[in-house]
Scaffold this motif. Structure first.
Motif, mmCIF file in Angstrom:
data_model
loop_
_atom_site.group_PDB
_atom_site.id
_atom_site.type_symbol
_atom_site.label_atom_id
_atom_site.label_comp_id
_atom_site.label_asym_id
_atom_site.label_seq_id
_atom_site.Cartn_x
_atom_site.Cartn_y
_atom_site.Cartn_z
ATOM 1 N N UNK A 40 0.800 -1.236 0.000
ATOM 2 C CA UNK A 40 0.000 0.000 0.000
ATOM 3 C C UNK A 40 0.830 1.282 0.000
ATOM 4 N N UNK A 41 2.162 1.202 -0.125
ATOM 5 C CA UNK A 41 2.972 2.428 -0.104
ATOM 6 C C UNK A 41 2.482 3.383 -1.190
ATOM 7 N N UNK A 42 2.208 4.622 -0.796
ATOM 8 C CA UNK A 42 1.675 5.598 -1.765
ATOM 9 C C UNK A 42 2.794 6.438 -2.411
ATOM 10 N N UNK A 43 4.046 6.074 -2.157
ATOM 11 C CA UNK A 43 5.156 6.897 -2.638
ATOM 12 C C UNK A 43 6.203 6.037 -3.343
ATOM 13 N N UNK A 72 11.548 16.225 6.567
ATOM 14 C CA UNK A 72 12.416 15.336 5.776
ATOM 15 C C UNK A 72 11.712 13.992 5.718
ATOM 16 N N UNK A 73 11.371 13.559 4.487
ATOM 17 C CA UNK A 73 10.669 12.293 4.338
ATOM 18 C C UNK A 73 11.293 11.522 3.180
ATOM 19 N N UNK A 74 10.566 10.551 2.674
ATOM 20 C CA UNK A 74 11.119 9.755 1.574
ATOM 21 C C UNK A 74 10.020 8.988 0.877
ATOM 22 N N UNK A 75 10.396 7.876 0.318
ATOM 23 C CA UNK A 75 11.553 7.054 0.556
ATOM 24 C C UNK A 75 11.855 6.892 2.048
#
Ligand SMILES: C[S@@+](CC[C@H](N)C(=O)[O-])C[C@H]1O[C@@H](n2cnc3c(N)ncnc32)[C@H](O)[C@@H]1O
Ligand SMILES: Nc1nc2[nH]cc(C(=O)O)c2c(=O)[nH]1
Ligand code: SF4
Ligand SMILES: [Mg+2]
Length: 223
Positions: A40-43, A72-75
């Motif tokens: 389900x990762x949306x990125x 700071x996000x990602x990934x």
């Protein structure tokens, strides 16, 4: 990789859609690469196509948005060693810095001024066994003031996930010292269903929905 460069997926300006900071204008730095492979990762687009940028340029681009917070996000941001000096330098400049991490790496080396938002991945993610137990220990032993810089987030897709989350929270009483957010996998579990479960169990967590997906329902990135 040299320590002053990071592989970036995107830098953008949006409304913070998640966490206890939801609603604030926010500058986002999304680092490229993760590899955790959550269902389900949306990125997933952040997995590839990163471009290299040096820390001073990242700082310049994020500060240009003049937002009250920088995330700071990602990934997975903690995979790149240069993320540590990036966060430290932003804190030194007086910025309010949030880190959004998937919770499979320890946050022990993160600057203590950074607000750490740590996912606890439930069974339906397929990577539940990779949750790093040290993060819970660090939060529980952080002391009254620093424990405020730890925030846990559990995003559930099913009753099984919810029961897993509830058991974990009761076991560690995490909500006594840290903020605990609980949300739904978007369009996988009805928000009202989760709300009813939380209310029925008197579970002391904060419910969150991904605000940006209601503001910009058609966007696929950059929001
Ligand atoms: C895309 S991840 C990037 C940061 C880090 N890798 C992590 O997992 O926290 C950011 C947040 O989005 C959440 N997320 C990913 N896919 C989602 C979905 N389909 N519905 C709701 N939240 C989702 C994750 O649980 C995480 O809290
Ligand atoms: N608006 C907005 N808020 C967010 N909060 C956490 C996000 C993330 O992808 O980590 C995110 C995101 O992608 N967009
Ligand atoms: S850890 Fe985060 S970015 Fe990586 S796959 Fe899971 S949700 Fe996506
Ligand atoms: Mg997102």
């Amino acid at each position: 990789m040299i320590l002053k460069e990071l592989s970036i997926s995107e830098i953008f300006h949006s409304i913070q859609g998640e966490s206890s900071f939801a609603g604030w204008p926010c500058a986002f730095v999304r680092l490229a690469g993760c590899g955790n492979g959550c269902n389900f990762c949306d990125t997933t687009y952040a997995e590839t196509d990163g471009f290299m940028l040096e820390i001073p340029d990242i700082i310049m681009q994020t500060q240009a948005f003049r937002a009250p917070i920088i995330e700071i996000t990602g990934g997975e941001p903690l995979l790149q060693p240069a993320v540590y000096p990036l966060m430290q330098q932003l804190c030194n400049l007086g910025e309010t810095v949030l880190l959004e991490t998937g919770g499979f790496l320890s946050v022990d080396k993160v600057d203590s001024r950074v607000h750490k938002i740590i996912d606890l991945k439930p069974p339906s993610s397929g990577v539940c066994e990779r949750n790093c137990p040290e993060n819970i220990t660090l939060a529980l032993h952080a002391g009254k003031k620093l424990s405020q810089t730890f925030e846990f987030k559990i995003v559930v897709a099913s009753r099984e996930d919810y029961d897993w989350a509830k058991a974990l929270l009761l076991q560690h009483q995490l909500y006594c010292s840290c903020i605990v957010m609980m949300g739904v996998i978007h369009e996988k579990l009805e928000p009202s269903t989760l709300a009813e479960w939380i209310l029925r169990d008197r579970l002391p967590v904060r419910m969150q929905l991904q605000l940006h997906k209601y503001i910009w329902p058609l966007a696929t990135r950059g929001t």
